[in-house]
Design a protein around this motif. Sequence first.
Motif, PDB file in Angstrom:
ATOM      1  N   UNK A   1       0.849  -1.186   0.000  1.00 43.48           N
ATOM      2  CA  UNK A   1       0.000   0.000   0.000  1.00 43.48           C
ATOM      3  C   UNK A   1       0.881   1.231   0.000  1.00 43.48           C
ATOM      4  N   UNK A   2       0.710   2.085  -0.979  1.00 41.11           N
ATOM      5  CA  UNK A   2       1.421   3.356  -1.054  1.00 41.11           C
ATOM      6  C   UNK A   2       0.381   4.462  -0.926  1.00 41.11           C
ATOM      7  N   UNK A   3       0.489   5.247   0.135  1.00 38.44           N
ATOM      8  CA  UNK A   3      -0.485   6.290   0.431  1.00 38.44           C
ATOM      9  C   UNK A   3       0.239   7.619   0.459  1.00 38.44           C
TER      10      UNK A   3
ATOM     11  N   UNK B   1      -2.781   0.324  -4.061  1.00 39.41           N
ATOM     12  CA  UNK B   1      -2.794  -0.898  -3.259  1.00 39.41           C
ATOM     13  C   UNK B   1      -2.687  -2.088  -4.195  1.00 39.41           C
ATOM     14  N   UNK B   2      -1.606  -2.847  -4.049  1.00 42.09           N
ATOM     15  CA  UNK B   2      -1.384  -4.056  -4.832  1.00 42.09           C
ATOM     16  C   UNK B   2      -1.452  -5.251  -3.888  1.00 42.09           C
TER      17      UNK B   2
ATOM     18  N   UNK C   1      -5.643  -3.517  -6.449  1.00 41.24           N
ATOM     19  CA  UNK C   1      -6.891  -3.328  -5.695  1.00 41.24           C
ATOM     20  C   UNK C   1      -7.361  -1.882  -5.753  1.00 41.24           C
ATOM     21  N   UNK C   2      -6.420  -0.960  -5.628  1.00 39.91           N
ATOM     22  CA  UNK C   2      -6.739   0.469  -5.704  1.00 39.91           C
ATOM     23  C   UNK C   2      -5.638   1.144  -6.497  1.00 39.91           C
ATOM     24  N   UNK C   3      -6.026   2.006  -7.433  1.00 42.78           N
ATOM     25  CA  UNK C   3      -5.057   2.802  -8.189  1.00 42.78           C
ATOM     26  C   UNK C   3      -5.708   4.146  -8.467  1.00 42.78           C
ATOM     27  N   UNK C   4      -5.527   5.057  -7.538  1.00 36.37           N
ATOM     28  CA  UNK C   4      -6.068   6.406  -7.677  1.00 36.37           C
ATOM     29  C   UNK C   4      -4.909   7.371  -7.535  1.00 36.37           C
TER      30      UNK C   4
END
Length: 127
Positions: free
Chosen positions: A22-24, A31-32, A41-44
Amino acid sequence: GGLGVVEASTSVYPRSLEQCLNLLGERGTVCLAGRNLETVRVWEVEGRVPAPRIHAEEEAAFSGHLRVIEGMAQAVREGGTPPVGGDAARDALELVLALRMSAMLGKPVNLPLSPEGVGRAQGPTSP
């Protein structure tokens, strides 16, 4: 500066179930997940940077340390360039040593570490 959390284990019984990265940040969240980080999972990301597509043959190429070790062995045998060079390996080691030093001291440490800081992060040496 940045703020982050790293959790890792090399002794999960009976095997690693899944990896998660997770990179925030201020400009996005990524999120990979999956056994080989093959699932987005998430790529924004600000500026609408498109998520990468991971193809089946690329998924098979991911295998943790094995890929790095095989690449190093091939570079030695054939005189090529390893997939992870000395600078990148040194940077990764410095990060691990800085994490350890920060935990031992109970306070943040600055990167790059000084030679004295590296020695303290390694802990006591036996004669």
